[in-house]
Each structure stands twice: as structure tokens, then as C-alpha cells.
Design a protein around this motif. Structure first.
Motif, PDB file in Angstrom:
ATOM      1  N   GLY A 102       0.799  -1.210  -0.066  1.00 51.18           N
ATOM      2  CA  GLY A 102       0.285  -0.084   0.075  1.00 51.18           C
ATOM      3  C   GLY A 102       0.630   1.334   0.086  1.00 51.18           C
ATOM      4  N   TYR A 103       2.249   1.183   0.213  1.00 45.58           N
ATOM      5  CA  TYR A 103       3.002   2.453   0.090  1.00 45.58           C
ATOM      6  C   TYR A 103       2.633   3.247  -1.261  1.00 45.58           C
ATOM      7  CZ  TYR A 103       6.962   5.508   0.541  1.00 45.58           C
ATOM      8  OH  TYR A 103       7.620   6.663   0.923  1.00 45.58           O
ATOM      9  N   PRO A 104       2.454   2.983  -2.350  1.00 50.42           N
ATOM     10  CA  PRO A 104       2.188   3.815  -3.587  1.00 50.42           C
ATOM     11  C   PRO A 104       0.780   4.746  -3.338  1.00 50.42           C
ATOM     12  CG  PRO A 104       2.953   1.705  -4.352  1.00 50.42           C
ATOM     13  CD  PRO A 104       2.642   1.710  -2.888  1.00 50.42           C
ATOM     14  N   LEU A 105       0.054   4.057  -2.555  1.00 51.92           N
ATOM     15  CA  LEU A 105      -1.211   4.632  -2.360  1.00 51.92           C
ATOM     16  C   LEU A 105      -1.074   5.555  -1.254  1.00 51.92           C
ATOM     17  CD1 LEU A 105      -3.683   1.428  -2.199  1.00 51.92           C
ATOM     18  CD2 LEU A 105      -3.658   3.253  -3.976  1.00 51.92           C
ATOM     19  N   LYS A 106      -0.216   5.440  -0.146  1.00 53.11           N
ATOM     20  CA  LYS A 106       0.081   6.273   0.810  1.00 53.11           C
ATOM     21  C   LYS A 106       0.779   7.642   0.401  1.00 53.11           C
ATOM     22  CE  LYS A 106       2.517   6.604   5.032  1.00 53.11           C
ATOM     23  NZ  LYS A 106       3.616   6.091   5.982  1.00 53.11           N
ATOM     24  N   VAL A 107       1.569   7.331  -0.698  1.00 52.74           N
ATOM     25  CA  VAL A 107       2.189   8.365  -1.160  1.00 52.74           C
ATOM     26  C   VAL A 107       1.320   9.409  -1.952  1.00 52.74           C
ATOM     27  CG1 VAL A 107       4.028   9.007  -3.120  1.00 52.74           C
ATOM     28  CG2 VAL A 107       4.465   7.312  -1.412  1.00 52.74           C
ATOM     29  N   ARG A 108       0.165   8.704  -2.516  1.00 54.94           N
ATOM     30  CA  ARG A 108      -0.715   9.404  -3.324  1.00 54.94           C
ATOM     31  C   ARG A 108      -1.783  10.178  -2.345  1.00 54.94           C
ATOM     32  NH1 ARG A 108       0.740   5.457  -6.513  1.00 54.94           N
ATOM     33  NH2 ARG A 108       1.519   6.176  -8.757  1.00 54.94           N
ATOM     34  N   GLY A 109      -1.752   9.799  -1.093  1.00 53.07           N
ATOM     35  CA  GLY A 109      -2.729  10.549  -0.217  1.00 53.07           C
ATOM     36  C   GLY A 109      -3.871   9.580   0.152  1.00 53.07           C
ATOM     37  N   VAL A 110      -4.018   8.482  -0.499  1.00 56.21           N
ATOM     38  CA  VAL A 110      -5.145   7.565  -0.077  1.00 56.21           C
ATOM     39  C   VAL A 110      -5.035   6.725   1.404  1.00 56.21           C
ATOM     40  CG1 VAL A 110      -6.269   5.421  -0.604  1.00 56.21           C
ATOM     41  CG2 VAL A 110      -5.292   6.880  -2.717  1.00 56.21           C
ATOM     42  N   SER A 111      -5.773   6.902   2.138  1.00 60.11           N
ATOM     43  CA  SER A 111      -5.713   6.459   3.400  1.00 60.11           C
ATOM     44  C   SER A 111      -7.284   5.725   3.929  1.00 60.11           C
ATOM     45  CB  SER A 111      -5.506   7.748   4.396  1.00 60.11           C
ATOM     46  OG  SER A 111      -6.358   8.597   4.386  1.00 60.11           O
ATOM     47  N   GLY A 112      -7.246   5.399   5.159  1.00 61.58           N
ATOM     48  CA  GLY A 112      -8.398   4.894   5.637  1.00 61.58           C
ATOM     49  C   GLY A 112      -8.991   3.540   5.037  1.00 61.58           C
ATOM     50  N   ALA A 113     -10.442   3.506   5.018  1.00 63.40           N
ATOM     51  CA  ALA A 113     -11.117   2.404   4.335  1.00 63.40           C
ATOM     52  C   ALA A 113     -10.626   2.321   2.964  1.00 63.40           C
ATOM     53  CB  ALA A 113     -12.666   2.754   4.431  1.00 63.40           C
ATOM     54  N   THR A 114     -10.409   3.141   2.382  1.00 64.13           N
ATOM     55  CA  THR A 114     -10.117   3.237   0.635  1.00 64.13           C
ATOM     56  C   THR A 114      -8.641   2.477   0.454  1.00 64.13           C
ATOM     57  OG1 THR A 114     -11.471   5.255   0.099  1.00 64.13           O
ATOM     58  CG2 THR A 114      -9.731   4.372  -1.385  1.00 64.13           C
ATOM     59  N   TRP A 115      -7.829   2.932   1.460  1.00 64.43           N
ATOM     60  CA  TRP A 115      -6.476   2.219   1.377  1.00 64.43           C
ATOM     61  C   TRP A 115      -6.756   0.764   1.839  1.00 64.43           C
ATOM     62  CZ3 TRP A 115      -3.350  -0.656   4.830  1.00 64.43           C
ATOM     63  CH2 TRP A 115      -2.057  -0.675   4.322  1.00 64.43           C
ATOM     64  N   ARG A 116      -7.304   0.523   2.829  1.00 62.02           N
ATOM     65  CA  ARG A 116      -7.605  -0.762   3.127  1.00 62.02           C
ATOM     66  C   ARG A 116      -8.166  -1.792   1.998  1.00 62.02           C
ATOM     67  NH1 ARG A 116      -8.422   1.769   7.663  1.00 62.02           N
ATOM     68  NH2 ARG A 116     -10.756   1.644   7.598  1.00 62.02           N
ATOM     69  N   ARG A 117      -9.145  -1.244   1.435  1.00 61.87           N
ATOM     70  CA  ARG A 117      -9.863  -1.901   0.417  1.00 61.87           C
ATOM     71  C   ARG A 117      -9.114  -2.139  -0.649  1.00 61.87           C
ATOM     72  NH1 ARG A 117     -12.075  -0.164  -4.285  1.00 61.87           N
ATOM     73  NH2 ARG A 117     -11.910   1.936  -3.615  1.00 61.87           N
ATOM     74  N   LEU A 118      -8.298  -1.179  -1.141  1.00 64.56           N
ATOM     75  CA  LEU A 118      -7.497  -1.355  -2.466  1.00 64.56           C
ATOM     76  C   LEU A 118      -6.294  -2.330  -2.145  1.00 64.56           C
ATOM     77  CD1 LEU A 118      -7.517   2.352  -3.709  1.00 64.56           C
ATOM     78  CD2 LEU A 118      -8.638   0.356  -4.681  1.00 64.56           C
TER      79      LEU A 118
END
Length: 128
Positions: A102-118
Motif C-alpha cells: 500500500g505504500y504507493p497509495l499512501k504516497v498519493r494520499g489514499v488512506s483509511g477505508a479506501t486504502w484498506r480496500r485497495l
């Protein structure tokens, strides 16, 4: 998600023998690809060209209608919206598998439930 197209992709580091020679393939949307082969056959070099860490000596890489790179020009890695996970386990040894994925998502500012789902979807896709 667009198709990834490698068109006559070649990479020559000047050793007299190309590391990658005339690779062409089209990956359908949402495809899963595994590159298998012996050490030194060019798997990592192909991935590095797709990610933007190496520029092709010949041929091209396209993502849908967007040209990512060819022998004359290359879109930098940070503008490709792609990620590469290196083979070495020591990249981020202090992070969990989910945190590494999930690191690339974190860098793009994705967090919370959306991060966990992806992250869950990506891990499920590869049965982890």
C-alpha cells in the motif's frame, strides 16, 4: 485500466549482447503477468523499463494511448502512475506486507477505508 503494450522493446547496455532483445507483448486490461526465466535473461530489465528506471535502446512502451518511453524520450517514473516492488525483501523490512503493497497509495494520499480496500483487493488478486 488501459492496456500495457511493449513494442519491439530492446535494451542494450553496450556489452555487445542486448539485455533485452525485441520483446513485444500486449497485456489486456486488469491482466496479471508473471515473468519467468533464468537469471540474466532480462526479466528485471523489462520491469525497470516499464517502471521508467531504464530507457529502451529501441522499441516503445505504451499504456493505452499514452507513450511512456521509446529510444528518444521517456516519461519519468513519478509521472507513470506505476509501481515496482523489488525482489529483495529488505526494501522496507520494518513494514508489514500490506504496508509495503500500500505504500504507493499512501504516497498519493489514499488512506483509511479506501486504502484498506485497495490493498486487500491487490493482496487477494495474488492470493496473499
Amino acid at each position: 485500466m488501459a492496456q500495457l503494450i511493449l513494442n519491439h522493446l530492446t535494451k542494450d547496455f553496450g556489452s555487445g549482447r542486448p539485455a533485452v532483445a525485441d520483446v513485444s507483448l500486449t497485456l489486456r486490461r486488469q491482466a496479471f503477468l508473471a515473468l519467468l526465466g533464468p537469471s540474466g535473461c532480462g526479466k528485471t530489465t523489462v520491469l525497470r523499463m516499464i517502471a521508467g528506471f531504464e530507457q529502451p535502446s529501441d522499441g516503445s512502451i505504451s499504456y493505452g494511448e499514452r507513450r511512456l518511453s521509446d529510444a528518444e524520450r521517456a516519461l519519468p517514473p513519478e509521472k507513470r502512475n506505476m509501481a515496482m516492488v523489488f525482489q529483495s525483501y529488505a526494501l522496507w523490512p520494518h513494514m508489514t506486507v500490506a504496508e509495503n503493497v500500500g505504500y504507493p497509495l499512501k504516497v498519493r494520499g489514499v488512506s483509511g477505508a479506501t486504502w484498506r480496500r485497495l490493498v486487500g483487493e491487490a493482496l487477494s488478486l495474488v492470493k496473499l
